[in-house]
Design an enzyme around this catalytic site. Structure first.
Site, PDB file in Angstrom:
ATOM      1  N   HIS A 174       0.840  -1.202   0.000  1.00 37.52           N
ATOM      2  CA  HIS A 174       0.000   0.000   0.000  1.00 37.52           C
ATOM      3  C   HIS A 174       0.877   1.256   0.000  1.00 37.52           C
ATOM      4  CE1 HIS A 174      -3.434   2.570   1.464  1.00 37.52           C
ATOM      5  NE2 HIS A 174      -2.416   3.257   1.969  1.00 37.52           N
ATOM      6  N   GLU A 175       1.884   1.278   0.867  1.00 33.62           N
ATOM      7  CA  GLU A 175       2.740   2.463   0.967  1.00 33.62           C
ATOM      8  C   GLU A 175       3.603   2.640  -0.281  1.00 33.62           C
ATOM      9  OE1 GLU A 175       1.972   4.454   3.118  1.00 33.62           O
ATOM     10  OE2 GLU A 175       0.820   3.117   4.401  1.00 33.62           O
ATOM     11  N   HIS A 178       1.683   4.351  -2.914  1.00 36.67           N
ATOM     12  CA  HIS A 178       1.670   5.817  -2.831  1.00 36.67           C
ATOM     13  C   HIS A 178       2.876   6.407  -3.569  1.00 36.67           C
ATOM     14  CE1 HIS A 178      -1.810   6.594  -0.426  1.00 36.67           C
ATOM     15  NE2 HIS A 178      -1.402   5.881   0.608  1.00 36.67           N
ATOM     16  N   GLU A 248      -6.398   6.547  -1.615  1.00 42.12           N
ATOM     17  CA  GLU A 248      -6.217   5.464  -0.642  1.00 42.12           C
ATOM     18  C   GLU A 248      -6.732   4.144  -1.203  1.00 42.12           C
ATOM     19  OE1 GLU A 248      -4.536   5.484   2.224  1.00 42.12           O
ATOM     20  OE2 GLU A 248      -4.014   7.567   1.775  1.00 42.12           O
TER      21      GLU A 248
END
Length: 347
Positions: A174-175, A178, A248
């Site tokens: 997930h990070e 980003h 997100e």
């Protein structure tokens, strides 16, 4: 946002804030429900981005073109200087924030975490190196960095204890998502637009009121456009928050690709359960100035406080209620919606 002794700025801020509350309470939920499911994630992101840019550009056009005669007397220097100041302060924050984060959270390299980050980055095809650091705090993770410091993925020590290997890979994915999606720079760009509109509006009203001929139609028009700019700046802020929530979901897709949808769901559910069983951690993250970066930001939902999560408990969280109004003011979607999004995700 405004000097406390400035009645013009205070009054306009209050007007914009009231307008934002009305829009968030009355209009936004109806609009959201009417368009729900009509767009893909990518379509929704594109539409929101276009609305942000076009709305901002239109209001700036009104100030610069329609009200230009009123500005001729006062000069453009003040307004251009105000825009430059707003942009400069945001750029300084962008450049300095990684150093502040490292100091604030006690960021420290961790060889084991670096190995996992490298493996996940390779799996996702990241074309750049990402530094892995462990930080202090309740379970969370976040991505930060810039062209000077390089890219970081930070994971709290309590997150390492809370998740198993696959869940941790999903969180890291997930990070890294980003970083792959350039969200830090993108949100900096969009985040500065409401501030520009607000200060342009305040400056326009101030110029109109201080004009030597304040009954002139041009100055009255400038004041009206200035008030409109302030109100619209709060509307654009709501759109920026909506765009942040969509990013997100986009990052969640990277986490699911890295470790599977189920691992991403279990990781989110575990974090969610933890905070609702630990009120002190709930308060800590709620007041954190960097909370917009976190993988988990609070949108209250009714759920039982279990930290060990089973599939049936995840299904229970999916059915949990949450505050639609609170969601509108949040940078993150509520966990029940993120879990349901992952169910529908095609990988």
């Amino acid at each position: 946002m405004f000097p406390i002794f400035d009645p013009i700025a205070f009054g306009l801020y209050l007007l914009g804030y009231i307008a934002m509350i009305i829009i968030a309470v009355v209009i936004a939920p109806k609009v959201a429900s009417s368009i729900s499911g009509r767009f893909t994630l990518y379509g929704a992101m594109a539409l929101t981005a276009v609305l942000i840019v076009l709305t901002t550009a239109f209001v700036i056009y009104l100030i610069v073109i329609v009200a230009a005669p009123a500005l001729a007397e006062y000069g453009w220097g003040f307004i251009l200087g105000m825009i430059f100041f707003v942009v400069l302060m945001n750029l300084i924050t962008y450049i300095v924030s990684p150093f502040l984060i490292n100091v604030t959270y006690g960021a420290r390299p961790d060889p084991r975490l670096q190995e996992i980050v490298d493996a996940v980055a390779s799996r996702l095809g990241a074309p750049f190196r990402i530094k892995a650091v462990v930080v202090d705090g309740p379970p969370n993770a976040f991505a930060y960095g810039n062209f000077l410091t390089g890219r970081y993925v930070a994971v709290t020590s309590s997150m390492l204890a809370l998740t198993d290997r696959r869940e941790l890979e999903a969180v890291i994915g997930h990070e890294i998502g980003h970083h792959l999606h350039r969200d830090n720079a993108l949100m900096l760009l969009f985040g500065v637009l409401p501030s520009i509109l607000y200060y342009l509006g305040v400056s326009s009203v101030r110029i109109a009121l201080s004009s030597s001929n304040n009954r002139n139609n041009n100055t009255m028009l400038l004041a009206a456009v200035g008030i409109l700019a302030v109100v619209v700046s709060f509307l654009v802020q709501l759109l920026v928050l909506a765009f942040s929530r969509l990013r997100e979901y986009y990052a969640d897709t990277a986490g699911a690709k890295a470790a599977g949808k189920e691992a991403m769901q279990f990781a989110l559910a575990k974090i969610h359960k933890f905070y609702f069983s630990n009120p002190e951690a709930h308060e800590t993250i709620s007041g954190d100035k960097f909370r917009a970066l976190f993988i988990y930001a609070l949108v209250n939902a009714v759920a039982n406080p279990f930290i060990t999560v089973t599939r049936s408990e995840i299904e229970e969280i999916k059915r949990s209620s949450y505050s639609v109004i609170q969601e509108i003011f949040s940078t993150h979607p509520p966990i029940p919606k993120r879990l349901r999004f992952l169910d529908q995700l095609q990988i």
